[in-house]
Design an enzyme around this catalytic site. Structure first.
Site, mmCIF file in Angstrom:
data_model
loop_
_atom_site.group_PDB
_atom_site.id
_atom_site.type_symbol
_atom_site.label_atom_id
_atom_site.label_comp_id
_atom_site.label_asym_id
_atom_site.label_seq_id
_atom_site.Cartn_x
_atom_site.Cartn_y
_atom_site.Cartn_z
ATOM 1 N N GLY A 27 0.920 -1.215 -0.024
ATOM 2 C CA GLY A 27 -0.230 -0.099 0.010
ATOM 3 C C GLY A 27 0.694 1.150 0.036
ATOM 4 O O GLY A 27 2.021 1.089 0.088
ATOM 5 N N GLY A 29 0.657 5.624 1.370
ATOM 6 C CA GLY A 29 -0.050 6.786 1.818
ATOM 7 C C GLY A 29 0.881 8.156 1.651
ATOM 8 O O GLY A 29 1.610 8.099 0.810
ATOM 9 N N GLY A 30 0.430 9.048 2.388
ATOM 10 C CA GLY A 30 1.014 10.334 2.211
ATOM 11 C C GLY A 30 2.689 10.361 2.648
ATOM 12 O O GLY A 30 3.247 11.064 2.258
ATOM 13 N N GLY A 32 4.796 7.344 2.852
ATOM 14 C CA GLY A 32 5.600 6.576 2.098
ATOM 15 C C GLY A 32 4.815 5.290 1.444
ATOM 16 O O GLY A 32 3.547 5.056 1.801
ATOM 17 N N VAL A 34 4.592 0.765 1.614
ATOM 18 C CA VAL A 34 4.544 0.024 2.576
ATOM 19 C C VAL A 34 4.788 -1.308 1.548
ATOM 20 O O VAL A 34 4.147 -1.435 0.595
ATOM 21 C CB VAL A 34 3.355 -0.477 3.408
ATOM 22 C CG1 VAL A 34 3.684 -1.484 4.373
ATOM 23 C CG2 VAL A 34 3.150 0.857 4.125
ATOM 24 N N LYS A 49 8.009 -0.103 5.846
ATOM 25 C CA LYS A 49 7.480 1.183 5.216
ATOM 26 C C LYS A 49 8.660 1.893 5.179
ATOM 27 O O LYS A 49 9.518 2.439 6.105
ATOM 28 C CB LYS A 49 6.447 1.736 6.306
ATOM 29 C CG LYS A 49 5.854 3.214 5.623
ATOM 30 C CD LYS A 49 4.779 3.680 6.471
ATOM 31 C CE LYS A 49 3.891 4.601 5.521
ATOM 32 N NZ LYS A 49 2.416 4.875 6.153
ATOM 33 N N ASP A 142 -2.553 10.755 12.080
ATOM 34 C CA ASP A 142 -3.087 10.483 10.644
ATOM 35 C C ASP A 142 -3.956 9.186 10.767
ATOM 36 O O ASP A 142 -3.837 8.120 10.046
ATOM 37 C CB ASP A 142 -1.637 9.869 9.707
ATOM 38 C CG ASP A 142 -2.219 9.910 8.227
ATOM 39 O OD1 ASP A 142 -3.106 10.522 7.878
ATOM 40 O OD2 ASP A 142 -1.382 9.527 7.371
#
Length: 290
Positions: A27, A29-30, A32, A34, A49, A142
């Site tokens: 996955g 996100g903002g 980094g 994973v 991550k 977050d």
């Protein structure tokens, strides 16, 4: 979608820290991306991550990241994904976590809206994790569906685990990131961010309460309040309007005055009127007659 296309990701196949062989993307996100990786020393699968490169080009990162990662790795709670290692791969910071089976809450919500009992059970797990961290003066910053892992156990119950505690903290202290963020305003996910965070005010436990309120609302209604809005319009409506009541957003639930009261207090724009921390919100949830 798109994350399985890893042809152009030069991290796939790399051996990080002479120990972790990166296998595939899990996955992004903002902060980094994973990956699933194999810990070649212990021969087990982990999640790693790797923080985005633009967040690493600063001389002060190493000491600050080490300080934050040590604090986060001390978190030990059944509802928190354990950090087992951390370091720098060149100039890119990384954290290693246990790799839990299950699906994240975003995927679960995309499949179907859970029944009330299951929704409240998931929320109790999230709030238990937050309450433990708040006791240690650690704020998540977050909280969002993709940071909540739900695993269905053999007896049919859910086990909830929250990941990415506090990883935003060491980023928004960096002056070199002011082109990206103003006092942390953009460190986090806007759709689940408290109004004060979006305005650049440093997050505290009450900011996590707001994000938890958004999660609870979405679990019950199938979508978040003002989900039709984005960007500045979303922030404006959160600041000046109360979320649509459950009786409108989820009429199938019938009258739920106690549940509505919890949402009202968690999602109030005035931070001083919210639950002080996750303990207070969890206590209110436990006192529901449901």
């Amino acid at each position: 979608p798109g994350l399985r296309d890893t042809v152009h990701d030069d991290t796939i196949g790399r051996l990080i820290d002479r120990r972790y062989r990166v296998q595939r993307v899990l996955g992004q996100g903002g902060l980094g991306r994973v990956y699933a990786a194999t810990d070649e020393r212990l021969d087990r699968e982990v999640a790693i991550k790797v923080l985005l490169a633009e967040h690493a080009a600063t001389p002060s990162l190493r000491a600050r990241f080490e300080r934050e990662a040590k604090a986060l790795s001390a978190l030990s709670h059944p509802n928190i994904v354990t950090i087992t290692d951390f370091g720098l791969d060149g100039e890119r910071a990384f954290v290693v976590m246990e790799h839990l089976p299950g699906q994240d809450l975003a995927a679960l919500l995309a499949e179907a809206r859970p029944k009330v009992g299951r929704a409240l059970g998931i929320m109790r797990g999230v709030l238990s994790a937050l309450a433990y961290a708040h006791d240690l003066h650690i704020v998540h910053r977050d909280l969002k569906p993709s940071n909540v892992i739900v695993r269905v156990l053999p007896d049919g119950t859910d086990h909830v685990a929250v990941l990415d505690f506090g990883l935003a903290k060491f980023l928004d202290e960096d002056e070199s990131l002011q082109t990206i963020t103003r006092q942390g305003a953009m460190v986090g996910t806007p759709a689940y961010m408290s109004p004060e965070q979006a305005c650049g005010v440093p997050a505290d436990a009450r900011s996590d309460v707001f994000s938890a309120g958004l999660l609870l609302y979405e679990l019950l209604a199938g979508k978040g309040p003002f989900s039709e809005c984005t960007g500045p319009e979303l922030l404006r409506r959160r600041l000046v309007e109360s979320p649509p009541p459950l009786s409108d957003a989820a009429p199938h639930l019938g009258a739920q005055p106690e549940l509505q009261g919890i949402l009202d207090r968690a999602l109030v724009a005035d931070v001083t009127l919210r639950y002080a921390d996750a303990h207070e919100m969890l206590q209110a949830l436990d006192e529901l007659p449901i």
